[in-house]
Design a protein around this motif. Structure first.
Motif, short mmCIF file in Angstrom:
data_model
loop_
_atom_site.label_atom_id
_atom_site.label_comp_id
_atom_site.label_asym_id
_atom_site.label_seq_id
_atom_site.Cartn_x
_atom_site.Cartn_y
_atom_site.Cartn_z
N ALA A 1 -3.50 11.08 1.31
CA ALA A 1 -3.76 11.59 2.66
C ALA A 1 -3.23 13.01 2.72
O ALA A 1 -2.02 13.22 2.84
CB ALA A 1 -3.10 10.70 3.71
N SER A 2 -4.12 14.00 2.65
CA SER A 2 -3.71 15.39 2.48
C SER A 2 -4.24 16.26 3.60
O SER A 2 -5.31 16.01 4.16
CB SER A 2 -4.22 15.91 1.13
OG SER A 2 -3.95 17.29 0.99
N GLY A 3 -3.51 17.30 3.91
CA GLY A 3 -3.97 18.30 4.86
C GLY A 3 -4.80 19.38 4.20
O GLY A 3 -5.39 20.22 4.90
N ILE B 1 0.85 -1.20 0.00
CA ILE B 1 0.00 0.00 0.00
C ILE B 1 0.87 1.23 0.00
O ILE B 1 1.83 1.33 0.79
CB ILE B 1 -0.94 0.04 1.23
CG1 ILE B 1 -1.89 -1.16 1.21
CG2 ILE B 1 -1.75 1.33 1.26
CD1 ILE B 1 -1.50 -2.26 2.11
N GLY B 2 0.59 2.18 -0.89
CA GLY B 2 1.31 3.45 -0.93
C GLY B 2 0.39 4.58 -0.52
O GLY B 2 -0.69 4.75 -1.08
N ILE B 3 0.78 5.35 0.51
CA ILE B 3 0.02 6.51 0.97
C ILE B 3 0.84 7.75 0.65
O ILE B 3 2.02 7.84 0.99
CB ILE B 3 -0.26 6.43 2.48
CG1 ILE B 3 -1.05 5.15 2.80
CG2 ILE B 3 -1.02 7.65 2.96
CD1 ILE B 3 -1.32 4.94 4.27
N LEU B 4 0.21 8.71 -0.01
CA LEU B 4 0.94 9.88 -0.48
C LEU B 4 0.31 11.16 0.03
O LEU B 4 -0.92 11.31 0.04
CB LEU B 4 0.98 9.93 -2.01
CG LEU B 4 1.59 8.71 -2.71
CD1 LEU B 4 0.48 7.79 -3.22
CD2 LEU B 4 2.48 9.12 -3.86
N ASP B 5 1.14 12.09 0.49
CA ASP B 5 0.71 13.44 0.77
C ASP B 5 0.53 14.16 -0.57
O ASP B 5 1.02 13.69 -1.60
CB ASP B 5 1.76 14.14 1.63
CG ASP B 5 1.37 15.57 1.96
OD1 ASP B 5 0.19 15.80 2.27
OD2 ASP B 5 2.25 16.44 1.90
#
Length: 613
Positions: free
Chosen positions: A463-465, A309-313
């Motif tokens: 996954a972003s702010g 799994i790759g989670i990216l900002d």
């Protein structure tokens, strides 16, 4: 210091190899001349020093709690001396010492790409002092200093091209062979090499905080970390050792011949085999560094190879992380370029992050900037002052509205994308227009995500702010599997915990706010190695340049290196097991068995070196 220590180790291993070779050759000559008794002494003499060195290493490893296959090599040499087979013991000693030498050579070759990053920058720089040049140590350079970069020199600090243009070779940082041309005002990273005419560079950061200095620190840490800690073969050491002793004891008990037990021990001595695995992993580290990604250890390379799994900002990862001028909307007769020129001229007096974006855009359009005067700035709100005899104000809508007859700049921005940011501009008390800025997607974002999926990463998450609507638009354009916006650092850590249920997780981010998530993931990947950013410290993988392509290459290299390492384990141990069976049945004498095992182990090490290609 590290290179000197490696040289000492290599010299010691070479000395043991010479002793084993001299003992084997001298014993052979004595045996051919009919002095069998002296030949046996020569072979024993060629075995004993290697055995003593091996016993010392085994004791040291056991104190650390490590049980390795080196014990089998020690048992086989000891049994050979005890059972009156000194020739077999000498062959095993030469095999072990030769494998150690080959390992040191292979690791040295594999480290070359990483070591090439060290020591490339000169110790001094030529700084302008008025109309003359002075040579000073690079660690005394300060932001604002202007230095001369000559043809063939490596940039010692990050800076901006002060005048003219620079032609830079970035291959040491990115692996890209085509030089990059940077115009005046453009940023140039330390570690790049000038391959064009000499140019002036205005320093942006001290040498210790430069991109290259950060890379050097990370490379040194990677070289000093024990990359072979992830020795896949040692995971099988205990059961393989137990099986070896069981087969050797069984062959002895069934046949009554202790030489059969010796034969089993000899062919079960995969000394270079257990070295082939770290060679493959270090080769992978080297290949990744050459491609622009620094993986901090062999264990981290192995973890990267297993990511699912790759989670990216978003900001600074899928986007550039800095706003760029994308449009200028004029509210009247003032030309777009003039609005930008006046705004950028005034912003030369501002420290706001948007100021650099306006100045960069004006420089790219070759607009002549005028010096501002009598400026007054309200932090985070706006700035006003005089440029070439004209009163200029720029900033937020409310700030500019109050300085331009209460006009409403917002009406001019209707229909702009959700992620657009605007700077309102007033000239001589009249609202003149809007400058539109956006943090745009990297051009290689879509292709990189496709390569990650092709490499075996089954799920990609954003996954972003940023605001949820902005994150959703980005996720939809890139066909991501899950999109979450409006997250604080704790929220990103929670996403990692949720996704880990489906497999190992990689987190890709940039900035201090991503550091907790990078540390929480199985593999944290930081964008860029500039300075001592918290993200680079927390991550296990650091992309050496501000680009995404090295990440896809690093995943591909990690998977290939791990696959080659596993081949070394499976093939090497499989052939050793088959040879053990033949030896237990009495069809493989000790000397022939030692020679066969030597051939197996050399082949496995050469296979491990494929990871360099």
């Amino acid at each position: 210091m590290l290179r000197r220590a490696s040289q000492v180790v290599f010299e010691r291993k070479t000395l043991l190899g010479i002793i084993a070779s001299v003992g084997l050759a001298g014993g052979g000559i004595l045996w051919l001349t009919g002095r069998g008794d002296l030949a046996a002494l020569a072979w024993a003499g060629g075995t004993a020093p290697v055995l003593l060195a091996l016993f010392f290493e085994i004791v040291t490893s056991l104190r650390r709690g490590d049980v390795g296959l080196d014990i089998v090599a020690a048992l086989s040499m000891s049994a050979a001396l005890a059972f009156g087979e000194p020739l077999a013991g000498n062959v095993v000693a030469l095999m072990y010492a030769g494998g150690q030498i080959l390992e040191t050579y292979a690791q040295g070759r594999a480290r070359n790409e990483m070591s090439a990053l060290l020591g490339r920058v000169a110790r001094t720089a030529m700084r302008y002092a008025g109309d003359r040049l002075e040579e000073i140590p690079i660690d005394t350079l300060a932001p604002g200093d202007v230095i001369l970069i000559r043809h063939g020199e490596t940039l010692p600090v990050d800076g901006r091209v002060d005048e003219g243009e620079a032609l830079l070779d970035l291959s040491a940082l990115t692996g890209e062979a085509v030089p990059e041309r940077i115009l005046a005002g453009g940023e140039a990273l330390s570690g790049a090499t000038s391959v064009g005419p000499a140019f002036r560079l205005r320093c942006l950061r001290p040498a210790a905080a430069s991109t290259y200095a950060g890379i050097v620190r990370l490379v040194e840490a990677a070289q000093q970390s024990h990359a072979p800690m992830a020795r896949l073969a040692d995971r099988y050491a205990i059961w393989f050792l137990a099986l070896t002793l069981l087969v050797a004891g069984g062959a002895w008990g069934w046949s009554g011949d202790p030489v059969r037990a010796l034969s089993v021990l000899v062919v079960a001595t995969p000394c270079p085999l257990i070295l082939a695995v770290p060679v493959a992993l270090i080769s992978g580290l080297s290949r990744a560094a050459r491609s622009g990604a620094l993986i901090k250890s062999g264990g981290m390379l192995e973890a990267l190879a297993q990511v699912k799994i790759g989670i990216l900002d978003k900001t600074g990862t899928l986007t550039h992380g800095r706003a760029r001028v994308t449009d200028i909307i004029s509210a009247g007769d003032v030309p777009q370029d003039e609005i930008l020129r006046l705004a950028a001229s005034l912003d030369q007096a501002s420290a706001h992050v948007v100021a650099n974006a306006l100045i960069d855009a004006a420089t790219a359009r070759d607009l002549p900037l005028s010096p501002p005067r009598d400026t007054e700035e309200q932090a985070g709100t706006g700035i006003e002052g005089w440029v070439g005899g004209r009163k200029i104000a720029l900033g937020g809508n409310t700030y500019v509205s109050r300085r331009s007859g209460n006009s409403d700049p917002r009406t001019l921005g209707d229909g702009l994308p959700a992620d657009a940011m605007t700077v309102a501009v007033a000239i001589d008390g009249t609202f003149a227009g809007l400058i539109v800025l956006r943090d745009q997607l990297r051009p290689d974002a879509g292709a990189m995500l496709g390569r990650l999926r092709a490499a075996g990463i089954a799920r990609l998450v954003l996954a972003s702010g940023d605001r949820p609507e902005i994150a959703t638009a980005i996720g939809r354009s890139l066909a991501l599997d899950r999109v979450e916006g409006g997250l604080d650092p704790a929220g990103k850590v929670a996403i990692i915990a949720q996704e880990r249920a489906a497999g190992p997780v990689m987190m890709v981010g940039d900035g201090v706010n991503d550091a907790p998530a990078l540390a929480a993931a199985d593999v944290g990947v930081a964008m860029g190695a500039r300075g001592t950013a918290a993200s680079s410290e927390a991550a296990g993988v650091v992309l050496l340049v501000d680009a995404l392509e090295p990440l896809a290459r690093a995943v591909e290299i990690a998977r290939r290196s791990r696959r080659i390492a596993l081949q070394s384990v499976v093939v090497g141990l499989g052939l050793s097991l088959a040879a053990m069976g033949v030896a237990a049945l009495g069809y493989l004498p000790p000397v022939q068995g030692a020679l066969l095992q030597e051939a197996i182990d050399v082949a496995v090490i050469l296979n491990a070196l494929r990871a360099l290609r």
